[in-house]
Scaffold this active site. Structure first.
Site, short mmCIF file in Angstrom:
data_model
loop_
_atom_site.label_atom_id
_atom_site.label_comp_id
_atom_site.label_asym_id
_atom_site.label_seq_id
_atom_site.Cartn_x
_atom_site.Cartn_y
_atom_site.Cartn_z
N LYS A 54 -9.74 1.99 -2.38
CA LYS A 54 -10.03 1.32 -1.11
C LYS A 54 -11.45 1.65 -0.64
CE LYS A 54 -7.71 0.85 3.40
NZ LYS A 54 -6.58 1.45 4.15
N GLU B 226 0.84 -1.20 0.00
CA GLU B 226 0.00 0.00 0.00
C GLU B 226 0.88 1.26 0.00
OE1 GLU B 226 -3.67 1.52 2.87
OE2 GLU B 226 -2.18 0.15 3.69
N CYS C 51 -5.43 -3.37 2.59
CA CYS C 51 -5.24 -3.33 4.04
C CYS C 51 -6.52 -3.56 4.85
CB CYS C 51 -4.56 -2.00 4.40
SG CYS C 51 -3.68 -2.03 5.98
#
Length: 192
Positions: A109, A41, A143
């Protein structure tokens, strides 16, 4: 398919130095016959909230431009993280570039990490993203998304593999390992 996973010790918010390190790693991975290299990331900056420093406009992104060049130069697909500007906020993205330098997937995300304040600075994405590479359909996640099983259920209906690029905190590494295994087992897919 041979995949290289990179745990990158980023130089904080220094895109130039991190890009040079990424190229060095790509060269090493190519010596092993790698087809796909997966970076963490926010690859060239580290997990930073300094959006004025780290974010880039999609159409003029030095990160996208340079990874496209590296993908073509070394004939390798690359998955990496980058913060991209969207209106007044920024999205935390996972971008998949193929060996021809084409963007196969650009995932924003869906679940910004509220405990760090990411949700105050970063817009959440609103679409799942899958890419077809080689013989695999690959889903993309980032994540904190790992804590939301419904995203993985949706992705697994179209994928055999889901990748989660992350900058996961070491003090919760046990959660990381447990959640990776859980998402794989509950969906009967590979999780990278």
């Amino acid at each position: 398919m041979r995949i290289a996973l990179v745990s990158l010790n980023q130089v904080w918010e220094n895109k130039k130095e991190n890009l040079a390190e990424c190229e060095r790693i790509i060269v090493m991975a190519m010596e092993c016959g790698t087809d796909l290299i997966i970076f963490p990331e926010m690859t060239l900056t580290g997990y930073s909230m300094e959006i004025e420093i780290i974010s880039e406009i999609f159409d003029n992104s030095m990160t996208l431009r340079n990874f496209k060049i590296l993908a073509i130069r070394y004939n390798v697909a690359i998955l990496f993280g980058v913060a991209l500007e969207k209106e007044k906020k920024v999205t935390n993205n996972a971008v998949f570039i193929d060996t021809d330098g084409a963007i196969l997937g650009n995932y924003a995300k869906v679940h910004p990490f509220g405990f760090s304040g990411e949700d105050k600075l970063f817009d959440s994405g609103d679409e799942i993203c899958t890419v077809n590479f080689g013989d695999a359909q690959i889903g993309l996640s980032i994540c904190y998304d790992l804590r939301f099983p419904e995203l993985f259920v949706s992705l697994s209906s179209n994928c055999q593999t889901i990748v989660n690029i992350a900058s996961w905190p070491e003090k919760r590494i046990h959660h990381w390992h447990t959640l990776l295994k859980a998402r794989a087992v509950e969906n009967q897919i590979f999780v990278i």
